[in-house]
Scaffold this active site. Structure first.
Site, PDB file in Angstrom:
ATOM      1  CG  ASP A  79      -2.076  -1.126   1.153  1.00 44.98           C
ATOM      2  OD1 ASP A  79      -2.034  -1.852   0.062  1.00 44.98           O
ATOM      3  OD2 ASP A  79      -2.805  -1.324   2.114  1.00 44.98           O
ATOM      4  CG  HIS A  81     -15.188  -0.079   1.425  1.00 45.06           C
ATOM      5  ND1 HIS A  81     -14.791  -0.413   2.763  1.00 45.06           N
ATOM      6  CD2 HIS A  81     -14.830  -1.344   0.634  1.00 45.06           C
ATOM      7  CE1 HIS A  81     -14.464  -2.036   2.757  1.00 45.06           C
ATOM      8  NE2 HIS A  81     -14.283  -2.198   1.574  1.00 45.06           N
ATOM      9  CG  HIS A  99      -8.478   5.394   2.918  1.00 43.21           C
ATOM     10  ND1 HIS A  99      -9.473   4.849   3.831  1.00 43.21           N
ATOM     11  CD2 HIS A  99      -7.637   4.099   2.689  1.00 43.21           C
ATOM     12  CE1 HIS A  99      -9.397   3.550   4.243  1.00 43.21           C
ATOM     13  NE2 HIS A  99      -8.512   2.911   3.550  1.00 43.21           N
ATOM     14  CE  LYS A 155      -3.794  -4.339   1.040  1.00 41.81           C
ATOM     15  NZ  LYS A 155      -4.617  -3.330   2.028  1.00 41.81           N
ATOM     16  CB  CYS A 159      -2.157  -2.904   5.443  1.00 40.71           C
ATOM     17  SG  CYS A 159      -3.770  -2.257   5.146  1.00 40.71           S
TER      18      CYS A 159
END
Length: 213
Positions: free
Chosen positions: A18, A68, A97, A123, A168
């Site tokens: 990321d 989301h 984000h 993802k 993450c």
């Protein structure tokens, strides 16, 4: 200290977690990313160096639809960094984000370094499930396909770096170890959000057999 000369290149992959503009603080020409990790820009140079050292490179990319359910904006009356209950457990609610196609979702690498990546794992694409790990979504059931890809390529050792250490990166490292991969985390090429969270996750990673280098 990590020594590139000690690894078996055909059986090792670098996984860059990321490295996206929404996770990076401002420089002289940009505003902060939507979820900027303190000191995030400090990982860019070491990650650039690492990518050039490895034959096998995988990138991960948060890639959220605009609606989301991990976004605070999707829950009336909720603010960023509050929590809510999801079917798979407690969920931190984040600022919007890495929305699909946005500037903030872009990976902060030059075209030359992007070309070194054999795979990009996107993802967080399911609007109902967050996905910290490069291997499993937060329901701990839905896979991203990365483990199968690595095994098909004969990869046994994964070297990880990126953002953020306490979310993450740690989730990816712990899942990789649980799936039977040898895991090395390059600390100089990672930064976290919360110091206490980073310390706790480092302890968990060590306990799981992750090597911190």
């Amino acid at each position: 200290m990590f020594d590139i000369n000690t690894i078996d290149q055909p059986k090792t992959a670098l996984i860059v977690i990321d490295l996206q503009y929404d996770f990076l603080p401002a420089d002289t020409s940009k505003d902060d990313g939507a979820l900027a990790v303190p000191g995030g820009n400090d990982v860019i140079a070491p990650i650039h160096d690492l990518i050039q050292m490895f034959d096998n490179v995988v990138l991960t990319q948060d890639w959220h639809p605009a609606s989301h359910k991990s976004f605070a904006s999707a829950h009336e009356g909720k603010a960023p960094f509050e929590t809510t209950k999801m079917p798979y457990g407690e969920q931190v609610l984040w600022p919007d984000h890495c929305v699909q196609g946005s500037f903030g979702s872009k990976i902060a690498l030059s075209d030359h370094l992007m070309a070194k990546a054999q795979m990009i794992i996107r993802k967080g694409t399911n609007p109902k499930i967050d996905s910290y790990s490069a291997f499993l979504e937060n329901d701990k059931t839905t896979t991203t396909g990365l483990a199968g890809y690595l095994r098909e390529r004969g990869i046994e050792h994964v070297v990880m770096c990126g953002l953020a250490t306490d979310f993450c990166v740690a989730f990816s490292a712990l899942d990789a170890a649980a799936l039977g991969f040898k895991v090395t985390l390059i600390e100089d090429a990672c930064r976290g959000i919360d110091p206490a969270g980073v310390a706790a996750q480092k302890g968990a990673m060590k306990a799981a057999g992750v090597m911190l280098a």
